[in-house]
Design a protein around this motif. Sequence first.
Motif, PDB file in Angstrom:
ATOM      1  N   ARG A  25      44.266  34.743  46.082  1.00 23.52           N
ATOM      2  CA  ARG A  25      44.214  36.098  46.644  1.00 23.52           C
ATOM      3  C   ARG A  25      43.023  36.915  46.139  1.00 23.52           C
ATOM      4  NH1 ARG A  25      48.843  38.244  49.027  1.00 23.52           N
ATOM      5  NH2 ARG A  25      49.927  36.577  50.150  1.00 23.52           N
ATOM      6  N   VAL A  26      42.639  36.753  44.866  1.00 26.13           N
ATOM      7  CA  VAL A  26      41.645  37.662  44.288  1.00 26.13           C
ATOM      8  C   VAL A  26      40.241  37.065  44.203  1.00 26.13           C
ATOM      9  CG1 VAL A  26      43.445  38.734  42.889  1.00 26.13           C
ATOM     10  CG2 VAL A  26      41.987  36.970  41.867  1.00 26.13           C
ATOM     11  N   ALA A  27      40.083  35.762  44.422  1.00 24.56           N
ATOM     12  CA  ALA A  27      38.798  35.096  44.157  1.00 24.56           C
ATOM     13  C   ALA A  27      37.638  35.688  44.947  1.00 24.56           C
ATOM     14  CB  ALA A  27      38.905  33.601  44.423  1.00 24.56           C
ATOM     15  N   THR A  28      37.904  36.251  46.113  1.00 20.62           N
ATOM     16  CA  THR A  28      36.821  36.773  46.957  1.00 20.62           C
ATOM     17  C   THR A  28      36.749  38.300  46.947  1.00 20.62           C
ATOM     18  OG1 THR A  28      38.283  36.711  48.893  1.00 20.62           O
ATOM     19  CG2 THR A  28      36.917  34.771  48.481  1.00 20.62           C
ATOM     20  N   THR A  29      37.521  38.951  46.095  1.00 18.58           N
ATOM     21  CA  THR A  29      37.548  40.409  46.089  1.00 18.58           C
ATOM     22  C   THR A  29      36.494  40.995  45.168  1.00 18.58           C
ATOM     23  OG1 THR A  29      39.121  40.628  44.248  1.00 18.58           O
ATOM     24  CG2 THR A  29      40.044  40.261  46.451  1.00 18.58           C
ATOM     25  N   GLU A  30      36.301  42.305  45.268  1.00 15.42           N
ATOM     26  CA  GLU A  30      35.325  43.005  44.437  1.00 15.42           C
ATOM     27  C   GLU A  30      35.757  43.096  42.986  1.00 15.42           C
ATOM     28  OE1 GLU A  30      36.554  44.048  47.246  1.00 15.42           O
ATOM     29  OE2 GLU A  30      34.869  44.174  48.646  1.00 15.42           O
ATOM     30  N   MET A  36      31.240  34.841  39.719  1.00 15.58           N
ATOM     31  CA  MET A  36      32.412  33.993  39.968  1.00 15.58           C
ATOM     32  C   MET A  36      33.053  34.239  41.320  1.00 15.58           C
ATOM     33  SD  MET A  36      34.414  33.782  36.291  1.00 15.58           S
ATOM     34  CE  MET A  36      34.635  35.547  36.086  1.00 15.58           C
ATOM     35  N   ARG A  37      32.596  35.254  42.016  1.00 19.44           N
ATOM     36  CA  ARG A  37      33.245  35.628  43.275  1.00 19.44           C
ATOM     37  C   ARG A  37      33.142  34.498  44.293  1.00 19.44           C
ATOM     38  NH1 ARG A  37      31.199  41.166  45.093  1.00 19.44           N
ATOM     39  NH2 ARG A  37      32.098  41.632  43.037  1.00 19.44           N
ATOM     40  N   ALA A  42      36.245  28.731  38.990  1.00 22.65           N
ATOM     41  CA  ALA A  42      35.733  29.565  37.902  1.00 22.65           C
ATOM     42  C   ALA A  42      36.705  30.694  37.582  1.00 22.65           C
ATOM     43  CB  ALA A  42      34.365  30.130  38.275  1.00 22.65           C
ATOM     44  N   VAL A  43      37.300  31.281  38.617  1.00 20.85           N
ATOM     45  CA  VAL A  43      38.280  32.350  38.409  1.00 20.85           C
ATOM     46  C   VAL A  43      39.485  31.808  37.643  1.00 20.85           C
ATOM     47  CG1 VAL A  43      39.853  33.950  39.559  1.00 20.85           C
ATOM     48  CG2 VAL A  43      37.536  33.620  40.448  1.00 20.85           C
ATOM     49  N   PRO A  57      45.388  38.302  33.507  1.00 21.78           N
ATOM     50  CA  PRO A  57      44.358  37.780  34.414  1.00 21.78           C
ATOM     51  C   PRO A  57      43.227  38.757  34.690  1.00 21.78           C
ATOM     52  CG  PRO A  57      46.553  37.241  35.233  1.00 21.78           C
ATOM     53  CD  PRO A  57      46.746  38.189  34.098  1.00 21.78           C
ATOM     54  N   MET A  58      43.547  40.010  34.980  1.00 25.35           N
ATOM     55  CA  MET A  58      42.498  40.956  35.334  1.00 25.35           C
ATOM     56  C   MET A  58      41.652  41.335  34.111  1.00 25.35           C
ATOM     57  SD  MET A  58      43.142  40.783  38.395  1.00 25.35           S
ATOM     58  CE  MET A  58      41.796  41.812  38.987  1.00 25.35           C
ATOM     59  N   GLN A  59      42.273  41.405  32.936  1.00 21.62           N
ATOM     60  CA  GLN A  59      41.488  41.620  31.718  1.00 21.62           C
ATOM     61  C   GLN A  59      40.538  40.450  31.487  1.00 21.62           C
ATOM     62  OE1 GLN A  59      44.882  42.274  29.011  1.00 21.62           O
ATOM     63  NE2 GLN A  59      43.884  44.174  28.413  1.00 21.62           N
ATOM     64  N   SER A  60      41.008  39.247  31.771  1.00 25.33           N
ATOM     65  CA  SER A  60      40.162  38.063  31.593  1.00 25.33           C
ATOM     66  C   SER A  60      38.936  38.135  32.488  1.00 25.33           C
ATOM     67  CB  SER A  60      40.967  36.798  31.908  1.00 25.33           C
ATOM     68  OG  SER A  60      42.107  36.700  31.081  1.00 25.33           O
TER      69      SER A  60
END
Length: 337
Positions: A25-30, A36-37, A42-43, A57-60
């Motif tokens: 879900r988040v790999a392509t987001t801003e 890594m996008r 990599a994510v 996850p988001m802190q990482s």
Amino acid sequence: MTSDLVAYTHPSPDEWQQTLALVDRVATTEFVPTAMRGKPGAVLASILTGRELGIGPMQSLKHIRPVEGTPGLSAELMAGLVRSRGHKLRIITRAVDEAEVEGVRADDPQHPLRVTWTLKDAERARLCRIGDDGKPIARSQNGKPMPWELHPDALLLARAMSAVCRALFSDVLAGFAHTPEELEAGREQTETAWGEVEVDTETGEVSPSVGAVTMTPAPAPATTQGMPSLDQIKRLRSKDEATDLVRAHHGFAAYVSQAITEMHGVGPEVDWWPRASVRECREVLEYAVELADQQQHETSAAGGPPPAADPKPGPGKEGEAFPGPGDPVGGDAVAGD
């Protein structure tokens, strides 16, 4: 308070599936750093690295950035992890020319550690140079000011902070001991062109935009006559720099070979240089300069011409003088390398 490392536990099947779904879900987001996008692998690696450190996850994704396969932790994350374990970090000095940080372990409060990072340290590490006015100068290849020129106080603080964490709280960092900026600066025989970057002026974190950091080979040193100065030798911070200095002075390698033989009792055919420390290399080079000066004085006293450079190469392979591997020195290793 225990300093034991936490044993690794595999994600449960449910946690693993939830992590994969999150990555998808988040790999392509801003919210994902540009480097890594769009790269789910990599994510995922970033999130798993953060999991081992005990963060979300988001802190990482915000605070962990890989540099050539090695995860770099932001100084802000290092400080947060250390303090969350009950240890103390104190900012003693923060200025444009110096930063000093003190660390105190909760299980050993009687032995605090202080680390100071100055502009002189940054200059020795080739992160900037100091101008006649005492201010740092660091420019990209297109002439734009780089972070060390724009925000020296924040970057000095980040260096001092990471050095304390690395030296005193290795159990907390679990081996992830450098910031991305330190890993970038530690690349061998390269110079950094930062381009457009964002710098957190409070923490010193450097966040390059996509394609902003480019690495290009440093030009080969020009060959000169004569011997290097003792001041040049004292400023050496790595064996790469020492190797370049030897190669840049025609005939100096022969004196270095003689110095190695007299100081360490081994001949040029022995592969001594790659195994030596930076400090030992500096000592050998200093003695080699003394040998060269001594020979020149003896020749002058005898009324003869200056001695011809010995074409014999120093210890190495296929005629190369000192091709030893790189031995990068971290910014906190400013004494007794």
